[in-house]
Scaffold this motif. Structure first.
Motif, PDB file in Angstrom:
ATOM      1  N   TYR A 116       3.374  17.513  23.191  1.00  0.00           N
ATOM      2  CA  TYR A 116       4.462  16.563  23.441  1.00  0.00           C
ATOM      3  C   TYR A 116       4.822  15.861  22.137  1.00  0.00           C
ATOM      4  O   TYR A 116       4.036  15.843  21.192  1.00  0.00           O
ATOM      5  N   SER A 117       6.020  15.273  22.128  1.00  0.00           N
ATOM      6  CA  SER A 117       6.382  14.472  20.955  1.00  0.00           C
ATOM      7  C   SER A 117       7.020  13.173  21.410  1.00  0.00           C
ATOM      8  O   SER A 117       7.792  13.140  22.373  1.00  0.00           O
ATOM      9  N   ILE A 118       6.670  12.119  20.723  1.00  0.00           N
ATOM     10  CA  ILE A 118       7.230  10.809  21.048  1.00  0.00           C
ATOM     11  C   ILE A 118       7.610  10.091  19.756  1.00  0.00           C
ATOM     12  O   ILE A 118       7.149  10.451  18.670  1.00  0.00           O
ATOM     13  N   ALA A 119       8.463   9.083  19.906  1.00  0.00           N
ATOM     14  CA  ALA A 119       8.841   8.254  18.766  1.00  0.00           C
ATOM     15  C   ALA A 119       8.932   6.815  19.244  1.00  0.00           C
ATOM     16  O   ALA A 119       9.273   6.564  20.402  1.00  0.00           O
ATOM     17  N   GLY A 120       8.613   5.892  18.363  1.00  0.00           N
ATOM     18  CA  GLY A 120       8.709   4.493  18.759  1.00  0.00           C
ATOM     19  C   GLY A 120       8.160   3.580  17.688  1.00  0.00           C
ATOM     20  O   GLY A 120       7.802   4.019  16.592  1.00  0.00           O
ATOM     21  N   ARG A 121       8.115   2.293  18.051  1.00  0.00           N
ATOM     22  CA  ARG A 121       7.676   1.283  17.085  1.00  0.00           C
ATOM     23  C   ARG A 121       6.200   0.989  17.263  1.00  0.00           C
ATOM     24  O   ARG A 121       5.742   0.804  18.390  1.00  0.00           O
ATOM     25  N   VAL A 122       5.481   0.948  16.163  1.00  0.00           N
ATOM     26  CA  VAL A 122       4.049   0.604  16.193  1.00  0.00           C
ATOM     27  C   VAL A 122       3.916  -0.884  16.491  1.00  0.00           C
ATOM     28  O   VAL A 122       4.435  -1.717  15.754  1.00  0.00           O
ATOM     29  N   LEU A 123       3.253  -1.211  17.587  1.00  0.00           N
ATOM     30  CA  LEU A 123       3.074  -2.623  17.942  1.00  0.00           C
ATOM     31  C   LEU A 123       1.668  -3.121  17.634  1.00  0.00           C
ATOM     32  O   LEU A 123       1.449  -4.313  17.484  1.00  0.00           O
ATOM     33  N   ALA A 124       0.716  -2.216  17.587  1.00  0.00           N
ATOM     34  CA  ALA A 124      -0.658  -2.624  17.279  1.00  0.00           C
ATOM     35  C   ALA A 124      -1.407  -1.414  16.727  1.00  0.00           C
ATOM     36  O   ALA A 124      -1.099  -0.276  17.076  1.00  0.00           O
ATOM     37  N   MET A 125      -2.370  -1.703  15.856  1.00  0.00           N
ATOM     38  CA  MET A 125      -3.179  -0.624  15.292  1.00  0.00           C
ATOM     39  C   MET A 125      -4.636  -1.051  15.311  1.00  0.00           C
ATOM     40  O   MET A 125      -4.961  -2.193  15.009  1.00  0.00           O
ATOM     41  N   ARG A 126      -5.487  -0.118  15.664  1.00  0.00           N
ATOM     42  CA  ARG A 126      -6.932  -0.356  15.592  1.00  0.00           C
ATOM     43  C   ARG A 126      -7.516   0.790  14.774  1.00  0.00           C
ATOM     44  O   ARG A 126      -7.528   1.931  15.213  1.00  0.00           O
ATOM     45  N   LYS A 127      -7.932   0.455  13.564  1.00  0.00           N
ATOM     46  CA  LYS A 127      -8.342   1.501  12.613  1.00  0.00           C
ATOM     47  C   LYS A 127      -9.859   1.566  12.507  1.00  0.00           C
ATOM     48  O   LYS A 127     -10.536   0.552  12.561  1.00  0.00           O
ATOM     49  N   PHE A 128     -10.361   2.775  12.320  1.00  0.00           N
ATOM     50  CA  PHE A 128     -11.810   2.983  12.204  1.00  0.00           C
ATOM     51  C   PHE A 128     -12.183   3.814  10.985  1.00  0.00           C
ATOM     52  O   PHE A 128     -13.061   4.654  11.062  1.00  0.00           O
ATOM     53  N   GLY A 129     -11.492   3.629   9.918  1.00  0.00           N
ATOM     54  CA  GLY A 129     -11.848   4.395   8.731  1.00  0.00           C
ATOM     55  C   GLY A 129     -11.320   5.812   8.765  1.00  0.00           C
ATOM     56  O   GLY A 129     -10.399   6.146   8.050  1.00  0.00           O
ATOM     57  N   LYS A 130     -11.894   6.634   9.633  1.00  0.00           N
ATOM     58  CA  LYS A 130     -11.461   8.032   9.681  1.00  0.00           C
ATOM     59  C   LYS A 130     -10.740   8.368  10.983  1.00  0.00           C
ATOM     60  O   LYS A 130     -10.498   9.533  11.291  1.00  0.00           O
ATOM     61  N   ALA A 131     -10.427   7.349  11.769  1.00  0.00           N
ATOM     62  CA  ALA A 131      -9.674   7.539  13.011  1.00  0.00           C
ATOM     63  C   ALA A 131      -8.955   6.239  13.325  1.00  0.00           C
ATOM     64  O   ALA A 131      -9.280   5.196  12.743  1.00  0.00           O
ATOM     65  N   LEU A 181      -8.776  11.934  11.289  1.00  0.00           N
ATOM     66  CA  LEU A 181      -8.782  12.587   9.983  1.00  0.00           C
ATOM     67  C   LEU A 181      -8.937  14.109  10.115  1.00  0.00           C
ATOM     68  O   LEU A 181      -8.193  14.878   9.514  1.00  0.00           O
ATOM     69  N   ASP A 182      -9.916  14.553  10.937  1.00  0.00           N
ATOM     70  CA  ASP A 182     -10.190  15.990  11.116  1.00  0.00           C
ATOM     71  C   ASP A 182      -8.935  16.774  11.449  1.00  0.00           C
ATOM     72  O   ASP A 182      -8.748  17.894  10.998  1.00  0.00           O
ATOM     73  N   ILE A 183      -8.134  16.180  12.340  1.00  0.00           N
ATOM     74  CA  ILE A 183      -6.983  16.915  12.865  1.00  0.00           C
ATOM     75  C   ILE A 183      -5.788  16.833  11.923  1.00  0.00           C
ATOM     76  O   ILE A 183      -5.103  17.822  11.689  1.00  0.00           O
ATOM     77  N   LEU A 184      -5.574  15.661  11.376  1.00  0.00           N
ATOM     78  CA  LEU A 184      -4.376  15.476  10.543  1.00  0.00           C
ATOM     79  C   LEU A 184      -4.579  15.984   9.112  1.00  0.00           C
ATOM     80  O   LEU A 184      -3.619  16.362   8.446  1.00  0.00           O
ATOM     81  N   GLY A 185      -5.818  15.972   8.636  1.00  0.00           N
ATOM     82  CA  GLY A 185      -6.087  16.372   7.246  1.00  0.00           C
ATOM     83  C   GLY A 185      -5.994  15.182   6.311  1.00  0.00           C
ATOM     84  O   GLY A 185      -5.329  14.185   6.616  1.00  0.00           O
ATOM     85  N   GLU A 186      -6.683  15.290   5.182  1.00  0.00           N
ATOM     86  CA  GLU A 186      -6.755  14.201   4.202  1.00  0.00           C
ATOM     87  C   GLU A 186      -5.387  13.675   3.789  1.00  0.00           C
ATOM     88  O   GLU A 186      -5.124  12.484   3.816  1.00  0.00           O
ATOM     89  N   ALA A 187      -4.509  14.604   3.420  1.00  0.00           N
ATOM     90  CA  ALA A 187      -3.237  14.202   2.815  1.00  0.00           C
ATOM     91  C   ALA A 187      -2.402  13.394   3.801  1.00  0.00           C
ATOM     92  O   ALA A 187      -1.875  12.328   3.469  1.00  0.00           O
ATOM     93  N   VAL A 188      -2.300  13.902   5.024  1.00  0.00           N
ATOM     94  CA  VAL A 188      -1.496  13.206   6.028  1.00  0.00           C
ATOM     95  C   VAL A 188      -2.165  11.893   6.417  1.00  0.00           C
ATOM     96  O   VAL A 188      -1.509  10.856   6.579  1.00  0.00           O
ATOM     97  N   PHE A 189      -3.484  11.913   6.559  1.00  0.00           N
ATOM     98  CA  PHE A 189      -4.193  10.697   6.963  1.00  0.00           C
ATOM     99  C   PHE A 189      -4.020   9.605   5.907  1.00  0.00           C
ATOM    100  O   PHE A 189      -3.965   8.415   6.224  1.00  0.00           O
ATOM    101  N   GLU A 190      -3.938  10.040   4.664  1.00  0.00           N
ATOM    102  CA  GLU A 190      -3.702   9.095   3.567  1.00  0.00           C
ATOM    103  C   GLU A 190      -2.354   8.379   3.757  1.00  0.00           C
ATOM    104  O   GLU A 190      -2.249   7.181   3.515  1.00  0.00           O
ATOM    105  N   THR A 191      -1.345   9.124   4.190  1.00  0.00           N
ATOM    106  CA  THR A 191      -0.036   8.485   4.406  1.00  0.00           C
ATOM    107  C   THR A 191      -0.119   7.526   5.592  1.00  0.00           C
ATOM    108  O   THR A 191       0.496   6.458   5.594  1.00  0.00           O
ATOM    109  N   PHE A 192      -0.903   7.881   6.600  1.00  0.00           N
ATOM    110  CA  PHE A 192      -1.050   6.993   7.754  1.00  0.00           C
ATOM    111  C   PHE A 192      -1.607   5.639   7.343  1.00  0.00           C
ATOM    112  O   PHE A 192      -1.240   4.603   7.911  1.00  0.00           O
TER     113      PHE A 192
END
Length: 505
Positions: free
Chosen positions: A58-73, A91-102
């Motif tokens: 599936y694909s969705i789009a929208g505004r980020v209202l909250a984030m809970r970060k755990f280093g690698k997820a 991280l595993d799924i997105l890969g280093e480069a993409v996760f870096e942009t996140f």
RNA sequence: GGGUCGUUAACUCAGUCGGUAGAGUAUCUGACUUUUAAUCAGAGAGUCGCGCGUUCAAGUCGCGCACGACCCA
């Protein structure tokens, strides 16, 4: 940049960092195939920690209202137009480069994600992202996620922020749209046709109010923003359109309050061969059914007051209301001189040419109006205060007119229409003769309207309903500003566009 | 137009008798791969709406102005 607040500066730095990583900040190529409301029910079929069988993407789009970060997820709460859904980034799924942009994402960014559904161990349906995109980078921080935005000035001035962070505001305006849609549907089903009549009028008629004035250069003439559409709608009755309505803005150049905005939305409708009694029935049915549709009940609470909109509604003549609600003795009401004396005694200032009709109306406003909480139709308005309404057959001092009051406020005004051009002309003339010292109110003789009546207007009844006030009632809004997306405020001092040398694209 | 109240960090709010400007959230740095007001450790962030006055000293007292809210006309 150094002069700005810290957050704005930091976000601009992040935006630059993202650009250096090759991430475009404002794309228009991502088209979500799904929305939150559509995906959320799929969670009912899943157990905690279970992925959706089949692994549909599936694909969705929208505004980020909250984030809970755990280093690698991380988990992000994303809001689209239909609701909110959580996305899970790993991280595993997105890969280093993409996760870096996140890591450069901020609350407020508009993002897109593609992935599969699963339920977390605490049971929240989440989209596990295999692809993420930045759709629009937000440079300004959103208000406190817990307390929200409570400063009313900011809520009115920056309604876009209010809409982002205040669910109740979104709900109010969705209800407003729904109410207007239902009004339209109700009238259309009864064979009324919706029309548009001039907002700019050479003679502002149909009500008594100060108009806004403007000027047409090419024609070299002044025009007024309309204070009411009434006289144009009735011209359509002359033309043979037997049931017409218009939902549109009126403009009155008067004070602002919790009940008044200089531009406000009015429904007016006119029905040939009907009387004001037909409209009372229509109004009662329309408003109660809309309330039921929008609120699920005809019993509602308005600002802590219980209001019951279940028909039939109370009907009182003005004299009955003055007698029963205000306790004015019948003997006083029957005697013009005593009515006038009572009004003066109550501190009502009457113009020299004011008669007992005006006095009764003022007494009504002073002593009765506030106390009409449940819906009440008041009928038999004095002719003196009803220049466009038809006189009662048996008592020419009153008209076949009503007003509807709910929670102490006037919500509707309707009457059997005056269609005798001779009577109309003499009432216009009286209105003009009675004009006070107030130059800003312009009762002018609308000769074309008289001419139209001379061609013959069918007997008819017409009514106006204040849409903003109706929406206030049905959404429990204390102020008209809460039901108008962009209410009028004085300009904000010192607001300038930020013109950072490298802030643009 | 009049009265009352308000304006302090991005947001929500404290700030005592006039004596160095505070908290939570947000942000930044570090740790953390199923959290949901995440957690833990650390840090940065203020034209106290604007102006004038009183004072040794003003977020605080006085006056004026701006904007807003509510009430009244």
């Amino acid at each position: 940049m150094s002069e700005e607040n810290q957050t704005l500066a930091q976000r601009k730095e992040k935006a630059e960092a993202l650009a250096e990583l090759g991430v475009k900040l404002y794309i228009n190529s991502f088209k979500p195939a799904n929305c939150a409301r559509e995906l959320l029910p799929k969670g009912d079929l899943l157990q905690p920690q279970q992925a959706e069988p089949g692994g549909a993407v599936y694909s969705i789009a929208g505004r980020v209202l909250a984030m809970r970060k755990f280093g690698k997820a991380a988990f992000c709460t994303v809001a689209d137009g239909s609701g909110q859904i959580q996305i899970y980034l790993k991280l595993d799924i997105l890969g280093e480069a993409v996760f870096e942009t996140f890591k450069k994402w901020d609350i407020g960014d508009i993002v897109g994600a593609v992935g599969t559904l699963f339920k977390t161990k605490v049971g929240e349906l989440s989209l596990q992202a295999s692809e993420i995109v930045m759709i629009s980078k937000s440079l300004r921080p959103l208000p406190d996620k817990w307390h929200g935005l409570s400063d009313v000035e900011t809520r009115y001035r920056q309604r876009y922020v209010d809409l982002i962070v205040t669910p109740e505001t979104r709900e109010t305006f969705r209800k407003r749209v729904e109410i207007i849609r239902l009004v339209r549907e109700h009238l259309t089903r009864r064979n009324f046709m919706e029309v548009e009549t001039p907002m700019m009028q050479p003679i502002p008629g149909g009500a008594t109010a100060k108009p806004f004035k403007t000027h047409h250069n090419a024609l070299g003439m002044d025009l007024y923003l309309r204070i009411a559409p009434e006289l144009y709608l009735k011209r359509l009755l002359v033309g043979g359109f037997e049931r017409v309505f218009e939902i549109n803005r009126n403009f009155r150049n008067e004070g602002l309050s919790t009940r008044h905005n200089p531009e406000f939305t009015m429904l007016e409708f006119y029905q040939a061969y009907a009387t004001y009694e037909d409209l009372i029935a229509l109004t009662e049915e329309m408003i109660s059914s809309i309330c039921l549709a929008v609120n699920g009940s005809m019993k509602i609470t308005y600002q802590g007051q219980e209001v019951d909109l279940t028909p039939p509604w109370t009907k009182l003549t003005m004299d009955e209301a003055l007698l029963q609600v205000a306790g004015i003795p019948a003997a006083v009401l029957a005697d013009d001189a005593q009515v006038m004396a009572l009004a003066r005694e109550k501190g009502i200032k009457l113009e020299e040419n004011a008669g007992p009709g005006k006095a009764k109306t003022e007494l009504f406003e002073l002593l009765v109006e506030d106390r009409l909480i449940n819906p009440t139709f008041i009928t038999r308005y004095p002719t003196e205060v009803s220049p466009l309404a038809r006189r009662n057959e048996n008592d020419p001092s009153v008209t076949d007119r009503f007003e509807l009051f709910i929670t102490g406020r006037e919500l509707a005004n309707g009457f059997s229409e005056l269609n005798d051009p001779r009577d109309q002309l003499s009432r216009f003339e009286k209105q003009i003769a009675d004009r006070g010292d107030d130059d800003e109110i312009h009762p002018e003789l609308d000769a074309d309207y008289i001419r139209a009546l001379e061609y013959g207007m069918p007997s008819a009844a017409g009514e106006g309903i204040g849409i903003d006030r109706l929406v206030m009632l049905l959404t429990d809004a204390p102020s008209i500003r809460d039901v108008i997306l962009f209410p009028h405020l004085k300009p904000e001092a010192g607001l300038t566009a930020d013109r950072d040398e490298d802030g643009g694209q």
